[in-house]
Design an enzyme around this catalytic site. Structure first.
Site, PDB file in Angstrom:
ATOM      1  N   GLU A   1       0.867  -1.176   0.000  1.00  0.00           N
ATOM      2  CA  GLU A   1       0.000   0.000   0.000  1.00  0.00           C
ATOM      3  C   GLU A   1       0.903   1.224   0.000  1.00  0.00           C
ATOM      4  O   GLU A   1       1.700   1.401   0.922  1.00  0.00           O
ATOM      5  CB  GLU A   1      -0.893   0.009   1.239  1.00  0.00           C
TER       6      GLU A   1
ATOM      7  N   ASP B   1      -1.528  14.400  -8.174  1.00  0.00           N
ATOM      8  CA  ASP B   1      -0.319  13.585  -8.285  1.00  0.00           C
ATOM      9  C   ASP B   1       0.479  14.072  -9.478  1.00  0.00           C
ATOM     10  O   ASP B   1      -0.097  14.355 -10.538  1.00  0.00           O
ATOM     11  CB  ASP B   1      -0.659  12.105  -8.499  1.00  0.00           C
ATOM     12  N   ASN B   2       1.802  14.163  -9.316  1.00  0.00           N
ATOM     13  CA  ASN B   2       2.705  14.584 -10.383  1.00  0.00           C
ATOM     14  C   ASN B   2       3.767  13.510 -10.583  1.00  0.00           C
ATOM     15  O   ASN B   2       4.087  12.769  -9.657  1.00  0.00           O
ATOM     16  CB  ASN B   2       3.397  15.901 -10.017  1.00  0.00           C
TER      17      ASN B   2
ATOM     18  N   ARG C   1      16.795  18.498  -9.622  1.00  0.00           N
ATOM     19  CA  ARG C   1      15.612  19.370  -9.699  1.00  0.00           C
ATOM     20  C   ARG C   1      15.422  19.989  -8.321  1.00  0.00           C
ATOM     21  O   ARG C   1      15.231  19.296  -7.347  1.00  0.00           O
ATOM     22  CB  ARG C   1      14.377  18.571 -10.106  1.00  0.00           C
TER      23      ARG C   1
ATOM     24  N   HIS D   1      12.873  23.640  -4.845  1.00  0.00           N
ATOM     25  CA  HIS D   1      11.642  24.320  -5.225  1.00  0.00           C
ATOM     26  C   HIS D   1      10.647  24.408  -4.065  1.00  0.00           C
ATOM     27  O   HIS D   1      10.635  23.548  -3.196  1.00  0.00           O
ATOM     28  CB  HIS D   1      10.947  23.567  -6.359  1.00  0.00           C
TER      29      HIS D   1
ATOM     30  N   LYS E   1       4.133  17.888   0.353  1.00  0.00           N
ATOM     31  CA  LYS E   1       4.381  16.871  -0.673  1.00  0.00           C
ATOM     32  C   LYS E   1       4.631  15.515  -0.029  1.00  0.00           C
ATOM     33  O   LYS E   1       5.232  15.428   1.036  1.00  0.00           O
ATOM     34  CB  LYS E   1       5.624  17.235  -1.500  1.00  0.00           C
TER      35      LYS E   1
ATOM     36  N   GLU F   1       5.604  30.391  -7.518  1.00  0.00           N
ATOM     37  CA  GLU F   1       6.794  29.551  -7.670  1.00  0.00           C
ATOM     38  C   GLU F   1       8.033  30.258  -7.113  1.00  0.00           C
ATOM     39  O   GLU F   1       8.233  31.446  -7.320  1.00  0.00           O
ATOM     40  CB  GLU F   1       6.983  29.289  -9.160  1.00  0.00           C
TER      41      GLU F   1
ATOM     42  N   LYS G   1      16.703  27.849 -15.105  1.00  0.00           N
ATOM     43  CA  LYS G   1      15.933  28.511 -14.040  1.00  0.00           C
ATOM     44  C   LYS G   1      16.504  28.171 -12.665  1.00  0.00           C
ATOM     45  O   LYS G   1      16.658  29.049 -11.814  1.00  0.00           O
ATOM     46  CB  LYS G   1      14.465  28.097 -14.145  1.00  0.00           C
TER      47      LYS G   1
END
Length: 182
Positions: free
Chosen positions: A28, A47-48, A58, A61, A71, A142, A168
């Site tokens: 699960e 969801d991403n 990355r 952020h 998150k 952002e 960026k």
């Protein structure tokens, strides 16, 4: 699931109970009642998923203000080093970070509450990274902090010459110049 709070209050490493046999495995990955009982209620709304190659970094952020996001992150394929940096000025752990390896093998998840910057570095040839968020993406909110800010002292386990990041992310401000949480 086993919920382990890290050295930074509110950040949890979640270890699933994996059931394996000759056919493969089952676990699960999300259960609202267990999450509520161990961490508290968070309503995830989206969801991403991202796919990256070795050395891709990355981060770091976050979204500012009322559009900030909690998150719940995990790796479906590959292996990453995941980092959550406390950017709440009033926190006793301000400027400190949690670093954890997330992989398809260990199936760990990391819960990152609002008020943290987040980033990850891919250690495998390829990684598929997924995360749940409790607020919509808002371009106007952002924000980021430079992943190699000396004030943070994050010891990324890849040679700096091997790190691939976006233009960026290279331009993100240092912690001392960033918009932070109170």
């Amino acid at each position: 699931m086993i919920f382990n709070e890290t050295a930074i209050k509110g950040v949890f490493i979640i270890e699933p109970k994996v059931f394996s046999d000759s056919r493969g495995y089952f676990f699960e990955s999300w259960k609202q009642a267990e999450f509520d009982a161990n961490i508290g209620h968070v309503t995830f709304i989206q969801d991403n998923e991202s796919k990256s190659s070795y050395g891709v970094l990355r981060g770091l952020h976050y979204q500012k203000g009322e559009l900030s996001q909690a998150k719940l992150v995990r790796v479906i394929k590959g292996r990453v080093i995941d980092v959550a940096v406390d950017i709440r000025r009033s926190s006793p752990s301000f400027g400190q970070y949690v670093m954890v390896e997330l992989s398809e093998d260990n199936k760990r998840q990391l819960f990152i509450p609002r008020g943290f910057a987040h980033g990850f570095l891919v250690l495998s040839d390829e990684a598929i990274f997924t995360y749940k968020v409790d607020n919509v993406y808002a371009p106007q909110a952002e924000a980021g902090i430079r992943w190699n800010d000396p004030a943070l002292g994050i010891e990324w386990p890849v040679a700096m010459d091997d790190v691939l990041t976006s233009e960026k992310d290279l331009k993100n401000p240092l912690l001392s110049e960033a918009v932070l949480f109170d």
